[in-house]
Design an enzyme around this catalytic site. Sequence first.
Site, PDB file in Angstrom:
ATOM      1  N   LEU A 114       0.853  -1.190   0.000  1.00  0.00           N
ATOM      2  CA  LEU A 114       0.000   0.000   0.000  1.00  0.00           C
ATOM      3  C   LEU A 114       0.890   1.243   0.000  1.00  0.00           C
ATOM      4  O   LEU A 114       1.628   1.492   0.955  1.00  0.00           O
ATOM      5  CB  LEU A 114      -0.910  -0.010   1.226  1.00  0.00           C
ATOM      6  CG  LEU A 114      -1.752  -1.284   1.412  1.00  0.00           C
ATOM      7  CD1 LEU A 114      -2.654  -1.150   2.643  1.00  0.00           C
ATOM      8  CD2 LEU A 114      -2.572  -1.586   0.169  1.00  0.00           C
ATOM      9  N   ARG A 120       1.617  14.765   7.037  1.00  0.00           N
ATOM     10  CA  ARG A 120       2.448  15.162   8.172  1.00  0.00           C
ATOM     11  C   ARG A 120       3.923  15.301   7.823  1.00  0.00           C
ATOM     12  O   ARG A 120       4.693  15.877   8.590  1.00  0.00           O
ATOM     13  CB  ARG A 120       2.266  14.172   9.330  1.00  0.00           C
ATOM     14  CG  ARG A 120       0.978  14.404  10.120  1.00  0.00           C
ATOM     15  CD  ARG A 120       0.875  13.444  11.275  1.00  0.00           C
ATOM     16  NE  ARG A 120       0.377  12.141  10.871  1.00  0.00           N
ATOM     17  CZ  ARG A 120       0.340  11.063  11.640  1.00  0.00           C
ATOM     18  NH1 ARG A 120       0.801  11.135  12.878  1.00  0.00           N
ATOM     19  NH2 ARG A 120      -0.140   9.918  11.193  1.00  0.00           N
ATOM     20  N   GLY A 178      -9.228   4.637   1.811  1.00  0.00           N
ATOM     21  CA  GLY A 178      -9.083   3.570   2.788  1.00  0.00           C
ATOM     22  C   GLY A 178      -8.260   2.398   2.301  1.00  0.00           C
ATOM     23  O   GLY A 178      -8.153   2.121   1.100  1.00  0.00           O
ATOM     24  N   SER A 191       2.470  -2.301   4.324  1.00  0.00           N
ATOM     25  CA  SER A 191       2.431  -0.847   4.195  1.00  0.00           C
ATOM     26  C   SER A 191       3.773  -0.362   3.671  1.00  0.00           C
ATOM     27  O   SER A 191       4.830  -0.786   4.150  1.00  0.00           O
ATOM     28  CB  SER A 191       2.144  -0.204   5.550  1.00  0.00           C
ATOM     29  OG  SER A 191       2.205   1.199   5.449  1.00  0.00           O
ATOM     30  N   ASP A 222       5.307   2.298   4.117  1.00  0.00           N
ATOM     31  CA  ASP A 222       6.063   3.223   4.973  1.00  0.00           C
ATOM     32  C   ASP A 222       6.627   2.549   6.214  1.00  0.00           C
ATOM     33  O   ASP A 222       6.862   3.193   7.232  1.00  0.00           O
ATOM     34  CB  ASP A 222       5.195   4.422   5.366  1.00  0.00           C
ATOM     35  CG  ASP A 222       4.000   4.030   6.229  1.00  0.00           C
ATOM     36  OD1 ASP A 222       3.811   2.821   6.478  1.00  0.00           O
ATOM     37  OD2 ASP A 222       3.264   4.937   6.665  1.00  0.00           O
ATOM     38  N   ARG A 262      35.319  14.028  -8.117  1.00  0.00           N
ATOM     39  CA  ARG A 262      34.037  14.180  -8.797  1.00  0.00           C
ATOM     40  C   ARG A 262      33.808  13.011  -9.752  1.00  0.00           C
ATOM     41  O   ARG A 262      34.723  12.197  -9.993  1.00  0.00           O
ATOM     42  CB  ARG A 262      34.012  15.524  -9.529  1.00  0.00           C
ATOM     43  CG  ARG A 262      34.014  16.714  -8.573  1.00  0.00           C
ATOM     44  CD  ARG A 262      34.310  18.015  -9.281  1.00  0.00           C
ATOM     45  NE  ARG A 262      33.340  18.293 -10.329  1.00  0.00           N
ATOM     46  CZ  ARG A 262      33.483  19.282 -11.215  1.00  0.00           C
ATOM     47  NH1 ARG A 262      34.555  20.074 -11.165  1.00  0.00           N
ATOM     48  NH2 ARG A 262      32.571  19.477 -12.135  1.00  0.00           N
ATOM     49  N   TYR A 265      44.046  21.073  -9.578  1.00  0.00           N
ATOM     50  CA  TYR A 265      42.778  20.728 -10.230  1.00  0.00           C
ATOM     51  C   TYR A 265      43.098  19.984 -11.514  1.00  0.00           C
ATOM     52  O   TYR A 265      43.817  20.504 -12.389  1.00  0.00           O
ATOM     53  CB  TYR A 265      41.943  21.962 -10.563  1.00  0.00           C
ATOM     54  CG  TYR A 265      40.794  21.618 -11.486  1.00  0.00           C
ATOM     55  CD1 TYR A 265      39.693  20.916 -11.004  1.00  0.00           C
ATOM     56  CD2 TYR A 265      40.840  21.919 -12.843  1.00  0.00           C
ATOM     57  CE1 TYR A 265      38.656  20.536 -11.840  1.00  0.00           C
ATOM     58  CE2 TYR A 265      39.809  21.548 -13.691  1.00  0.00           C
ATOM     59  CZ  TYR A 265      38.722  20.857 -13.188  1.00  0.00           C
ATOM     60  OH  TYR A 265      37.701  20.471 -14.036  1.00  0.00           O
TER      61      TYR A 265
END
Length: 490
Positions: free
Chosen positions: A15, A22, A87, A110, A112, A342, A375
Amino acid sequence: MTDTTRDPSLAVIVLAAGQGTRMKSSLPKMLHRIGGRPLVGHVLSAAAVLTPERTLVVVRHERDLVAAAVAEIAPEAFVVDQDEIPGTGRAVEVALDELAGFEGDVLVLSGDTPLVDADTLTSFVAAHRAADAAVTLMTAVVEDAHGYGRIIRDASGDVARIVEQKDADEAERAVREINAGMYVFRAETLRTHLPAIGTDNAQAEKYLTDVAGLVRQEGGRVAASIVDDVAVTFGVNDRAQLSEVGRLLNARTVRHWQLEGVTVLDPATTWIDVTATLAPDVTVLPNTHILRATTIATGAIVGPDTSLVDCEVGEDATVTRTDATLAVIGAKATVGPFAYLRPGTYLAEKGKIGTFVEIKNSTIGVGSKVPHLSYIGDTTIGRGVNLGAGAITANYDDLTKHRTEIGDEVHSGSHNVFVAPVRIGDGAKTGAGAVIRKDVPAGALALSVAPQRNVEGWVEKNRPGTGAADVAAQARSAQKADDGAQEEDR
C-alpha cells in the site's frame, strides 16, 4: 518462460497511495529516503526475498513519481491505481482485481514500514499457514500505543476485532497490543468480504481491518502473530519518525558489517547505506558516510570525515578526509586528506591524490601522483607521473571541455597550467611556473620563462608613508652605507 523459483501460492500487495500530509513535503512520503533507498523500496526489497507469484503496489498521490520509483526498484511489480474511494480496504480491493484466478495467500504490507525484513515476513507467512487461518495479523506489544489500531481479544484469547485510534473508547485505548498494519489473507476471504465493507467510521474510510470482524462473525479464524522486535513495525508519518527509523536502520546495517568482519571505530558517527558492500578487514574511521552502491575491498581504510557516494575502493587503499562521488580508487592507492573526487575519477593501483586536490572525469595511471593543491579535469595521466604542487589542467574554453593527455613518467614543476587540448609526451618534464599551450614531445623539457625585471625604488615612490616604504627606505639606506664602507676598504 515460467520462473519455477516463485511461490505460486503467495501474492504481495504493498500500500503506497497515501499523501503523507504530516511530512509537509512536496515529495511523496513513500519516496523519502533512508539507508540509500526510498521507504517503499525497503518494503519491496524485503518482500522480494519471499519470491511471490505476483507483487502489486497500490498508488494514488503523486502517482507517476511513485510508479517510476517502483519500476526502478522492483521492475517485476505491477502498479495499481486506487480510485476516489479512500481507505486501505479499497486499496486492497482494487489490487485484488488484478489477481483474478489467484487462490493462494495475499500478504498485505504498508509502504512506509522500512524496517520490516525478509526473515520477519517469512516467519509471518509461515505462522499464517500453520494456523490455517482466514486472516493473520502482525501485532506488537508497545509501551505507547497512541495512534495505532488496538487488538481486541475475546475471553479465549482469539482476535475479536481491531479498533482504530479514533474509534476506540477509553478501555480500548488502554490496550497495548497494536495492529502493525501487515496482514496475510486467503484470497477468497478478501473477495468474499471486501465488497461488504462500508465507510461508516470516524475517518469515512473503507478499513481493511474490518475484514477480520466479518470473518469472526461467520465463525472463521483470525490469528495474530506477535513480533519479537517491535522496531520492524515502525511506520513513518513525519520527519521526526523518518530520522528515528533511519537511525535504527543504520545501526542495524553497521552491526551487520561488523559481524561480517568490518572494523567500525565509532558506529554512532558512521553511516552505511544498505546498498553498499564492504569486505572483511575493511576499517571505517569516525564520521564516515558510505553511500549508495559504494563497494570497499578488503584491507582498505576509509575515514575519518569521509563521504563516498557510488564509489569503488580497492584492496588496501587509504581514503582520508575525502568527498568522492562515482569515483574508482585502485588497490593500495592513497587519497586525501581534503581531496574532492568528482564523477569519472579513476585512480589506478598505487596512485596518489593528495591534499586539497580536485579531480573530475580523469584517469590517473599506476603509481602516478597528484600530491597537492591541484585541479585535474578531463585528463588522462599515464603511469609513474608526478605533478608538482599547484598543477591545473585548464579544460574549459567557455564553450567546450577539452582533454589533456599526459604520458608515462612525466614530471612537472610546481604551479604549471596545462591549457587543453594539449599532450605531454612520455618522459617529458616541465619547469616551475610553466604555462603549457603546445604539445610537448617525449623526453623534452618545456619552459615558459620571461626575463625578471626589478624596478628599483617602486614601493617608496608609489606607496609613500606605508610600513613597506619605511622599511624599504631603511634597507636601501643601510645597503648604500654598506656599499660605501666596502668601497673605502678597497
